[in-house]
Design a protein around this motif. Structure first.
Motif, PDB file in Angstrom:
ATOM      1  N   TYR A   1       4.074   4.005   3.344  1.00 25.93           N
ATOM      2  CA  TYR A   1       4.255   2.737   2.636  1.00 25.93           C
ATOM      3  C   TYR A   1       3.981   1.594   3.608  1.00 25.93           C
ATOM      4  CZ  TYR A   1       6.721   5.209  -1.134  1.00 25.93           C
ATOM      5  OH  TYR A   1       7.050   6.042  -2.175  1.00 25.93           O
ATOM      6  N   LYS A   2       3.182   0.654   3.174  1.00 22.13           N
ATOM      7  CA  LYS A   2       2.928  -0.549   3.983  1.00 22.13           C
ATOM      8  C   LYS A   2       3.647  -1.724   3.340  1.00 22.13           C
ATOM      9  CE  LYS A   2      -0.704  -3.498   5.920  1.00 22.13           C
ATOM     10  NZ  LYS A   2      -2.170  -3.731   6.039  1.00 22.13           N
ATOM     11  N   PHE A   3       4.409  -2.459   4.158  1.00 19.94           N
ATOM     12  CA  PHE A   3       5.153  -3.621   3.681  1.00 19.94           C
ATOM     13  C   PHE A   3       4.739  -4.860   4.469  1.00 19.94           C
ATOM     14  CE2 PHE A   3       8.002   0.012   2.934  1.00 19.94           C
ATOM     15  CZ  PHE A   3       8.210  -0.123   1.573  1.00 19.94           C
ATOM     16  N   SER A   4       4.626  -5.963   3.777  1.00 17.22           N
ATOM     17  CA  SER A   4       4.315  -7.238   4.434  1.00 17.22           C
ATOM     18  C   SER A   4       5.477  -8.203   4.223  1.00 17.22           C
ATOM     19  CB  SER A   4       3.034  -7.846   3.874  1.00 17.22           C
ATOM     20  OG  SER A   4       3.194  -8.197   2.512  1.00 17.22           O
TER      21      SER A   4
ATOM     22  N   VAL B   1       5.734   2.721   7.185  1.00 13.58           N
ATOM     23  CA  VAL B   1       6.719   3.772   7.449  1.00 13.58           C
ATOM     24  C   VAL B   1       6.260   5.027   6.734  1.00 13.58           C
ATOM     25  CG1 VAL B   1       8.704   2.251   7.809  1.00 13.58           C
ATOM     26  CG2 VAL B   1       8.128   3.009   5.487  1.00 13.58           C
ATOM     27  N   ALA B   2       6.641   6.185   7.276  1.00 13.43           N
ATOM     28  CA  ALA B   2       6.305   7.466   6.662  1.00 13.43           C
ATOM     29  C   ALA B   2       7.545   8.012   5.968  1.00 13.43           C
ATOM     30  CB  ALA B   2       5.808   8.445   7.718  1.00 13.43           C
ATOM     31  N   ILE B   3       7.383   8.447   4.733  1.00 12.08           N
ATOM     32  CA  ILE B   3       8.501   8.947   3.930  1.00 12.08           C
ATOM     33  C   ILE B   3       8.282  10.422   3.632  1.00 12.08           C
ATOM     34  CG2 ILE B   3       9.766   8.708   1.758  1.00 12.08           C
ATOM     35  CD1 ILE B   3      10.086   6.352   3.683  1.00 12.08           C
TER      36      ILE B   3
ATOM     37  N   GLU C   1       0.843  -1.203   0.000  1.00 14.20           N
ATOM     38  CA  GLU C   1       0.000   0.000   0.000  1.00 14.20           C
ATOM     39  C   GLU C   1       0.874   1.247   0.000  1.00 14.20           C
ATOM     40  OE1 GLU C   1      -2.528   1.920   3.535  1.00 14.20           O
ATOM     41  OE2 GLU C   1      -3.326  -0.004   2.885  1.00 14.20           O
ATOM     42  N   ILE C   2       0.500   2.243  -0.789  1.00 12.03           N
ATOM     43  CA  ILE C   2       1.159   3.544  -0.787  1.00 12.03           C
ATOM     44  C   ILE C   2       0.078   4.605  -0.650  1.00 12.03           C
ATOM     45  CG2 ILE C   2       2.631   5.167  -2.041  1.00 12.03           C
ATOM     46  CD1 ILE C   2       3.712   2.774  -3.626  1.00 12.03           C
ATOM     47  N   GLU C   3       0.210   5.427   0.375  1.00 11.93           N
ATOM     48  CA  GLU C   3      -0.812   6.445   0.648  1.00 11.93           C
ATOM     49  C   GLU C   3      -0.143   7.820   0.747  1.00 11.93           C
ATOM     50  OE1 GLU C   3      -4.126   7.561   4.096  1.00 11.93           O
ATOM     51  OE2 GLU C   3      -2.726   5.894   4.392  1.00 11.93           O
ATOM     52  N   GLU C   4      -0.626   8.758  -0.022  1.00 14.36           N
ATOM     53  CA  GLU C   4      -0.122  10.127   0.053  1.00 14.36           C
ATOM     54  C   GLU C   4      -0.933  10.913   1.074  1.00 14.36           C
ATOM     55  OE1 GLU C   4       0.897  12.331  -3.391  1.00 14.36           O
ATOM     56  OE2 GLU C   4       1.115  10.546  -4.651  1.00 14.36           O
ATOM     57  N   VAL C   5      -0.234  11.563   2.002  1.00 20.15           N
ATOM     58  CA  VAL C   5      -0.888  12.310   3.079  1.00 20.15           C
ATOM     59  C   VAL C   5      -0.186  13.652   3.237  1.00 20.15           C
ATOM     60  CG1 VAL C   5      -1.559  12.346   5.505  1.00 20.15           C
ATOM     61  CG2 VAL C   5      -1.507  10.170   4.260  1.00 20.15           C
ATOM     62  N   GLU C   6      -0.804  14.711   2.761  1.00 21.77           N
ATOM     63  CA  GLU C   6      -0.306  16.083   2.956  1.00 21.77           C
ATOM     64  C   GLU C   6       1.174  16.222   2.603  1.00 21.77           C
ATOM     65  OE1 GLU C   6      -1.316  17.173   6.932  1.00 21.77           O
ATOM     66  OE2 GLU C   6      -3.472  17.226   6.539  1.00 21.77           O
TER      67      GLU C   6
ATOM     68  N   ASN D   1      15.762   5.451  -3.587  1.00 26.97           N
ATOM     69  CA  ASN D   1      14.962   4.763  -4.598  1.00 26.97           C
ATOM     70  C   ASN D   1      13.544   4.445  -4.121  1.00 26.97           C
ATOM     71  OD1 ASN D   1      15.392   2.502  -2.958  1.00 26.97           O
ATOM     72  ND2 ASN D   1      16.768   1.491  -4.399  1.00 26.97           N
ATOM     73  N   PHE D   2      13.107   5.125  -3.043  1.00 23.31           N
ATOM     74  CA  PHE D   2      11.693   5.002  -2.669  1.00 23.31           C
ATOM     75  C   PHE D   2      10.795   5.507  -3.801  1.00 23.31           C
ATOM     76  CE2 PHE D   2      12.363   3.703   1.657  1.00 23.31           C
ATOM     77  CZ  PHE D   2      11.148   3.142   2.025  1.00 23.31           C
ATOM     78  N   LYS D   3      11.301   6.419  -4.622  1.00 20.95           N
ATOM     79  CA  LYS D   3      10.497   6.934  -5.736  1.00 20.95           C
ATOM     80  C   LYS D   3      10.239   5.845  -6.778  1.00 20.95           C
ATOM     81  CE  LYS D   3      13.219  10.249  -6.968  1.00 20.95           C
ATOM     82  NZ  LYS D   3      13.825  11.389  -7.712  1.00 20.95           N
ATOM     83  N   ASP D   4      11.017   4.756  -6.734  1.00 23.68           N
ATOM     84  CA  ASP D   4      10.835   3.662  -7.682  1.00 23.68           C
ATOM     85  C   ASP D   4       9.943   2.547  -7.141  1.00 23.68           C
ATOM     86  OD1 ASP D   4      12.631   4.967  -9.390  1.00 23.68           O
ATOM     87  OD2 ASP D   4      14.351   3.969  -8.481  1.00 23.68           O
ATOM     88  N   ILE D   5       9.601   2.628  -5.859  1.00 22.58           N
ATOM     89  CA  ILE D   5       8.807   1.563  -5.245  1.00 22.58           C
ATOM     90  C   ILE D   5       7.350   1.690  -5.673  1.00 22.58           C
ATOM     91  CG2 ILE D   5       7.971   0.605  -3.056  1.00 22.58           C
ATOM     92  CD1 ILE D   5      10.631   1.379  -1.811  1.00 22.58           C
TER      93      ILE D   5
END
Length: 200
Positions: free
Chosen positions: A120-123, A162-164, A110-115, A173-177
């Protein structure tokens, strides 16, 4: 030893497979400062510099054990990899204590944009025996994702978030996830030691 503060998301120039090993040739801004036998973390995996051809690139080798535990085997020419040189003992520990020994991989669910920031949610698969040895996350504890030192939020049995912040997004490379991307995870070494001591 590392701190999880990524210096650069660098380009993988070439991937060469030699039997069970993989040679990664990487181009980065600090290649001229590297030396043979120096340790550099690649997506959180500590690898040794084995070649410096003098063209702005360097080469490291990942063995089969490393490929089995990490996402390095998924890299190809053009991929971006998070780099960090080993920590200076007289420097500040801006992240947390990171060994460069990846424990497992996790999948982005899951990737959620917040303000302006992103969650990012990882399992990941949980082996009960390993969980008892501290291979887990805890709320507000530390975790390394692709070599990035992060604070855990929403720690659950099989997942965490985690919050990025925008800076981290732009400089790693979080921009590539994407959804389904596989990342490297290193759990907090302090938690592992505490779990181990609890066995005695």
């Amino acid at each position: 030893m590392f701190s999880g503060i990524v210096e650069e998301a660098a380009e993988v120039v070439e991937v060469v497979r030699r039997e069970g090993n993989v040679d990664l040739r990487v181009r980065c801004s600090f290649t001229d400062e590297l030396k043979i036998d120096q340790s550099v973390a690649h997506n959180g995996v500590c690898l040794t510099v084995v070649a410096l051809p003098g063209d702005g690139t360097y080469t490291v080798t990942a063995i089969q054990e490393t490929l089995d535990r990490s996402n390095l085997g998924l890299l190809e020419a053009g991929s971006r990899v998070n780099l960090e040189r080993s920590m200076l003992m007289n420097g500040r520990l801006d992240g947390h204590i990171v060994q460069g020994h990846v424990d497992c991989t996790a999948v982005c669910e899951e990737i959620e944009e917040v303000e302006g920031s992103r969650y990012y949610k990882f399992s990941y698969e949980v082996d009960p025996r390993m969980a008892a040895k501290g291979y887990v996350t805890v709320e507000k504890g530390s975790v390394t994702v692709n070599g990035v030192s992060l604070t855990v939020c929403d720690s659950e049995q099989f997942s965490f978030r985690v919050a990025i912040i925008p800076y981290t997004f732009e400089h790693t490379n979080f921009k590539d996830i994407r959804l389904g991307s596989r990342v490297n995870i290193e759990f907090d070494i302090i938690g592992k030691y505490l779990a181990r001591l609890n066995e005695f």
